[in-house]
Design an enzyme around this catalytic site. Structure first.
Site, mmCIF file in Angstrom:
data_model
loop_
_atom_site.group_PDB
_atom_site.id
_atom_site.type_symbol
_atom_site.label_atom_id
_atom_site.label_comp_id
_atom_site.label_asym_id
_atom_site.label_seq_id
_atom_site.Cartn_x
_atom_site.Cartn_y
_atom_site.Cartn_z
ATOM 1 N N ALA A 67 1.885 1.141 1.159
ATOM 2 C CA ALA A 67 2.361 0.190 0.184
ATOM 3 C C ALA A 67 1.383 -0.662 -0.599
ATOM 4 O O ALA A 67 1.076 -0.783 -1.620
ATOM 5 C CB ALA A 67 3.875 -0.224 0.310
ATOM 6 N N ASP A 254 8.114 0.173 2.304
ATOM 7 C CA ASP A 254 7.698 0.388 0.974
ATOM 8 C C ASP A 254 8.366 -0.331 -0.128
ATOM 9 O O ASP A 254 7.975 -0.483 -1.040
ATOM 10 C CB ASP A 254 7.950 2.059 0.665
#
Ligand code: MRU
Length: 363
Positions: A67, A254
């Site tokens: 991420a 994420d």
């Protein structure tokens, strides 16, 4: 930013893992140079992206993943795009369109949209400046995003390590390390801090099918740093927990919804259920940029669906009968009641308490 430039920006050398991180996103001659993560651990090679659209492709196709790392790559992508000498009136629509293309590359990790938003805001501030000034301002913003991420990872590592005693065995999933961030890592930043403080016995790294981020990337970056690591197939965690061989599960994220539900690599939810059953702490380590104030609960998080092909084949070999398809959600959602704590650079959130989980800036 090269590793040495990063060392300069940070005022001290990064841990060696950072040399092989998304920190290898190197703005060299208006190109974003990415470590080709798909070819690790066998081959260490780099992909040169000369346009923002090429960076979007590299994110979609997993040349760079994780991420924070995809947010940083996108920021550099917009920085190199801003070298374009377009007149002031055309600059912002151009930057926004490229930003949309980058955000569409992968839908689940909120850091991508967050970084693009920061770059567009930086563009708005200099929209009427001469071209070279715009370019300089956007390069500086991308470098700030990158530098802040490394500093956040170090802060999370220290904060998280303080929660542990000695002789710790950490079970982790996917790769939330230097490769997935600007350097150092989130979950693996905590692991690095534990190792540094002499508290770590070993890391058990789930192989993480179908992309093998644990086997290929986590094992690679930890073994390069001399951190003891063993790889497990994804189904082994319960066995080792039951035998008392695991002290805690530590993963990245994420996207964290406002209520504390956590989206992370597919398989994370199962680990959280197992951890709960065995009375083990389940820690999520993520920067404030992963906390999404716009998403109220985990069921509102878009889960990326990737191709069946990535599951049914290992390299060139077909692993299921011809014509059978596989499911491939790339992420799952772990409900907050299974999360012991979410460790960010600014706080330790205990989402099971029912308090909203918000980044420092919006608290
Ligand atoms: O599909 P990937 O490899 O991008 O998934 C990565 C993860 O799920 C990580 O755990 C997450 O992005 C946190 S990285 C610090």
């Amino acid at each position: 930013v090269s590793a040495s430039r990063l060392a300069h920006l940070l005022g001290r050398p990064p841990l060696s893992g950072a040399t092989y991180s998304a920190a290898e996103i190197t703005a060299r001659g208006n190109a974003v140079v990415l470590l080709e993560q798909r070819r690790l651990p066998g081959v260490e090679t780099y992909v040169t992206c000369r346009t923002s659209t090429e960076v979007a492709w590299a994110i979609r196709d997993m040349v760079v993943r994780g991420a924070p790392a995809i947010g940083i790559a996108a920021a550099y992508g917009l920085a190199i795009a801003s070298v374009d000498e377009s007149e002031a009136g055309a600059f912002l629509p151009y930057l926004r369109a490229l930003g949309d293309e980058l955000v569409a590359a992968r839908p689940t990790a909120v850091n991508l949209a967050w970084a693009v938003r920061r770059m567009v805001h930086a563009g708005e501030r200099v929209a009427h400046a001469p071209g070279p000034d715009r370019f300089r301002a956007l390069c500086a913003e991308a470098e700030s995003i990158h530098r802040e991420d490394v500093l956040a990872c170090r802060a999370m590592g220290a904060r998280g390590a303080a929660l542990f005693g000695s002789g710790v065995t950490v079970l982790t999933h996917c790769n939330a390390g230097a490769l997935a961030t600007g350097g150092y890592g989130t979950a693996l930043g905590l692991v690095r801090a534990l190792h540094h403080e002499g508290k770590l016995a070993r890391v058990l790294a789930d192989e993480t099918r179908p992309y093998w981020q644990g086997a290929r990337l986590t094992a690679w970056e930890l073994s390069r740093d001399g951190i003891p690591v063993e790889v497990l197939t994804d189904g082994m965690a319960g066995h080792f927990m039951r035998r008392g061989d695991v002290s805690a599960v530590v993963v990245g994220a994420d996207r964290v919804a406002r209520n504390g539900d956590v989206a992370n690599k597919i398989g994370t939810y199962g680990l959280a259920v197992l951890a709960k059953h065995h009375g083990l702490p389940f820690y999520v380590v993520a920067p404030d940029s992963t906390l999404d104030p716009e998403t109220p609960r985990g069921d509102a998080i878009v889960i990326e669906e990737r191709s069946s092909d990535e599951v049914v084949r290992v390299g060139d070999k077909l692993m299921v009968p011809e014509g059978v398809r596989a499911r491939h959600p790339a992420f799952d959602v772990t409900p907050r009641e299974l999360v012991t704590a979410i460790i960010t650079e600014s706080a330790v959130h205990r989402p099971g308490d029912g308090v909203e989980v918000l980044p420092a800036a919006s608290r």
